[in-house]
Scaffold this motif. Sequence first.
Motif, PDB file in Angstrom:
ATOM      1  N   GLU A   1       0.852  -1.207   0.000  1.00 54.38           N
ATOM      2  CA  GLU A   1       0.000   0.000   0.000  1.00 54.38           C
ATOM      3  C   GLU A   1       0.884   1.252   0.000  1.00 54.38           C
TER       4      GLU A   1
ATOM      5  N   ASP B   1       0.924   4.268  -2.725  1.00 51.18           N
ATOM      6  CA  ASP B   1       0.700   5.685  -2.396  1.00 51.18           C
ATOM      7  C   ASP B   1       1.876   6.542  -2.868  1.00 51.18           C
TER       8      ASP B   1
ATOM      9  N   ARG C   1       1.683   9.550  -5.511  1.00 53.22           N
ATOM     10  CA  ARG C   1       2.170  10.906  -5.161  1.00 53.22           C
ATOM     11  C   ARG C   1       3.194  11.376  -6.186  1.00 53.22           C
TER      12      ARG C   1
END
Length: 357
Positions: A276, A280, A284
């Motif tokens: 995860e 992320d 980003r």
Amino acid sequence: MRVAVIGGGINGVMAAWELARGGRQVTLFERGEVMGETSSASTKLLHGGLRYLEHGSFWLVREALRERSWWFSQAPHLCHPLRILLPHYEGVGRPRWMLGVGLWLYRILAGAANIAPHQWLGREQALEASPDLRPEGLLGAYAFWDGQMDDHKLGLWAAGQARAAGVEIREHTAVRSVSLDGDLIADTGPKHFDAIVNVAGPWARKLLDASEIPARHYLDLVRGSHLVVDRVCPAAILAEVRASRRIAFILPYLGKTLVGTTEERQTLEEPIACSERERDYLIRFHDSVMSTPLEPGEICSTFAGVRPLLRTADDPGKASREYAIERQGRLVTVFGGKWTTARSLGQKVAGVVAKIA
Ligand SMILES: Cc1cc2nc3c(=O)[nH]c(=O)nc-3n(C[C@H](O)[C@H](O)[C@H](O)COP(=O)(O)OP(=O)(O)OC[C@H]3O[C@@H](n4cnc5c(N)ncnc54)[C@H](O)[C@@H]3O)c2cc1C
């Protein structure tokens, strides 16, 4: 001379092929399927590795740039030159002069294998090439050339060439232990060879440990993950990850967009999968470079692989991508090795095996 090669990743396949071309009788053992691990989880670039210049790995970059053109010449249906944009933002990352010097060196090291000269694109030209680039603070972009491949298909093509040269490939056959005298124990039983080549990638050291064989070299295992995004990507982009020295890619790939990669320490006991946190991080990164945010629903899949990095620094992120070939008796072990340089690695392995009486 009968030679066993352990590992059906690109480095094992190319070592086996080179050995067979040199007249050896080669059996390749792969515990799963050929190209089933790291070699199908790469960023799919046939490249010199612009970033490795910062680590002073000039010879490796030179070797990789020349090998890049060998792949183009041998399998043009599975790889091709790729123009990559390196955007430059005001006050962000390395200064423009440094990027320019790096690209100049890259070109010099490529020599005759250079694809085309790099060029500086002004802000408008950069936005024309990649309309979704974030315009705020954008000063322009360097455009330079590298190579892109279908790593799985190209690796299978190489395995086909190895087979045609006489290599016997035994899939679903794990090797449990090896000895310095040429004895090998596989799932199917014991066998003796004149030479054994351990090219098990991230598992090379594990096989030595299972065989109670100490070695001079060590590996650092660093996972890299990618997102496959259901979005058309008009231009390949290499960009700096904000507030770090890292770089990552946003690439067109089979009609979709590939975003990668990460660097996470990994053990061989953990699952090799995108976490995860990495997901992320990559979202980003994408959103720091492109104007249209990446929606989680656009991610059609993720994949991850473990880099077998020859230990050359305390921080694996700063480790060079050099490889080492260590010979002990009749056993030759490969530590590290990029996709792009697999053929030259295979040639060196064949040279070391030739010295075994
Ligand atoms: C995220 C990521 C991105 C990358 N991007 C690029 C890139 O764009 N360009 C580039 O040039 N390089 C890239 N690399 C590096 C490159 O992909 C790897 O260094 C290379 O694929 C390693 O190949 P290998 O044959 O050594 O290992 P692997 O492909 O892992 O093959 C090793 C094989 O050995 C087998 N094996 C293990 N133990 C045994 C056993 N006991 N018995 C039998 N078989 C066994 C495994 O099943 C495996 O198939 C990337 C790496 C990663 C992780």
